[in-house]
Design an enzyme around this catalytic site. Structure first.
Site, PDB file in Angstrom:
ATOM      1  N   CYS A 132     -10.916  -8.773   2.055  1.00 50.35           N
ATOM      2  CA  CYS A 132     -11.588  -9.122   0.794  1.00 50.35           C
ATOM      3  C   CYS A 132     -12.373 -10.425   0.952  1.00 50.35           C
ATOM      4  CB  CYS A 132     -10.539  -9.252  -0.309  1.00 50.35           C
ATOM      5  SG  CYS A 132     -11.206  -9.798  -1.881  1.00 50.35           S
ATOM      6  N   CYS A 135     -12.114 -12.750  -2.062  1.00 46.63           N
ATOM      7  CA  CYS A 135     -10.831 -13.469  -2.184  1.00 46.63           C
ATOM      8  C   CYS A 135     -10.739 -14.608  -1.164  1.00 46.63           C
ATOM      9  CB  CYS A 135      -9.653 -12.531  -1.953  1.00 46.63           C
ATOM     10  SG  CYS A 135      -9.805 -10.910  -2.703  1.00 46.63           S
ATOM     11  N   ASP A 136     -11.171 -14.346   0.071  1.00 46.06           N
ATOM     12  CA  ASP A 136     -10.859 -15.281   1.163  1.00 46.06           C
ATOM     13  C   ASP A 136     -12.081 -15.964   1.783  1.00 46.06           C
ATOM     14  OD1 ASP A 136      -8.213 -14.529   0.843  1.00 46.06           O
ATOM     15  OD2 ASP A 136      -8.365 -12.889   2.267  1.00 46.06           O
TER      16      ASP A 136
END
Ligand code: NDP
Length: 306
Positions: A132, A135-136
């Site tokens: 992701c 997300c990261d």
């Protein structure tokens, strides 16, 4: 056991759209959503949802959730673990904390990320290997990351990652990208992105975190992070256990009414066998399923007698 007209398993765009629509139709609806909003919440920008030129994935997921809640849909952040046929009329949906009786059931269970099954993959998941970018991605400011895959998700994630990373290398096994032309154009004009075609990973290298990769031709490349965007597998185990028919890719076979082979059981979104999978098509399939579930609840002689 509490009784519902429609129990929806999955809270992505398909499940939440069905929850909103089913509730508006007057169905007593319960949705099990482990991650309300689903996969779309991991997308940076959605720019192909008709009527909204651009919206972040998390905002779209939240809007779908809030819309369903606003009309009275009941949503539990729980995982449904099993569905059984209770008798000739009803199904039973089982979760970690209870059992629920349903006239109709909708599988909107989506997908799980594919993996390559190479050495280092299990070891470095969440230690430099991510699924992701949204997300990261921010952990890789000024760093070099690679993204594996050449589909639309890979291209969009590569573009997003350039907002943080100093360099993004795409690792594509074929000699072509399979993404929307508009996204390929953006990629081609982004000087931070390099595409390595006809290249496949063989091993993920590192000590306590990822620090490199080895390719099938034996070459090695130092990298700070790896993102996989190689597609998804349909998540249909509990549907299969119930006896729902699936195709060779384990996707639930549906007709144009979102019906499966079992009466009163529907499927919608990425877990079904539709050839074209988009958040908006999943949403439409969810709405279709809710509509026909409504008819089943009203027309099935079973429920009219009880
Ligand atoms: P895709 O299946 O479209 O693409 C997967 C990519 O990964 C392909 O380039 C594929 O290569 C590659 N790949 C698969 N397996 C391997 C492997 N073992 N080794 C190396 N490479 C591999 O997945 P996406 O996630 O990109 O898209 C899935 C669906 O979601 C699509 O239908 C897409 O249109 C949709 N989508 C919808 C969005 C929206 O609603 N706004 C946004 C993004 C995606 P190859 O080409 O060789 O098969």
């Amino acid at each position: 056991m509490q009784e519902y007209d429609l129990i929806i398993i999955g809270g992505g765009s398909a499940g939440l759209s069905a929850a909103m629509y089913g509730t508006r139709l007057g169905l007593k609806t319960l949705t099990f959503a482990e991650m309300p909003g689903g996969l779309i919440t991991t997308t940076h920008l959605v720019e192909n949802w008709p009527g909204i030129k651009s919206i972040s994935g998390p905002d779209l997921g939240m809007a779908l959730y809030e819309h369903a809640i606003s009309v009275g849909a009941e949503i539990k952040t729980e995982k449904a673990t099993k569905v059984e046929k209770l008798d000739d009329c009803f199904y039973k949906v089982i979760t970690g904390s209870g059992e629920y009786k349903a006239k109709t059931v909708l599988f909107a269970t989506g997908t799980v990320h594919k993996r390559l099954g190479i050495p280092g993959e299990k070891e470095f998941e969440n230690k430099g290997l991510s699924f992701c970018a949204l997300c990261d991605g921010s952990f890789y400011k000024g760093k070099h990351v690679i993204i594996v895959g050449g589909g639309d998700s890979a291209v969009k994630e590569a573009l997003f990652l350039t907002e943080h990373a100093s360099k993004v290398t795409m690792i594509v096994r074929k000699d072509v990208l399979r993404a929307e032309p508009i996204n390929i154009k953006l990629l081609e004009s982004n000087s931070k992105i390099e595409v390595k075609y006809q290249t496949e990973l063989m091993e993920i290298l590192g000590t306590d975190r990822v620090n490199g990769v080895r390719f099938k031709n034996g070459d090695e490349m130092p990298v700070d992070g790896i993102f996989y965007a190689i597609g998804h597998n349909a998540q249909t185990d509990i549907a299969k256990e119930l006896g729902v028919a699936v195709n060779e890719k384990s996707e639930i076979i549906v007709n144009r009414k979102a019906e499966t082979n079992l009466h009163g059981v529907y499927a919608a979104g990425d877990c079904d066998d539709a050839g074209f999978k988009q958040a908006i098509t999943g949403s439409a399939e969810g709405v279709t399923a809710a509509y026909y579930a409504y008819h089943t609840c009203n027309e099935n002689a079973c429920f009219n007698q009880k």
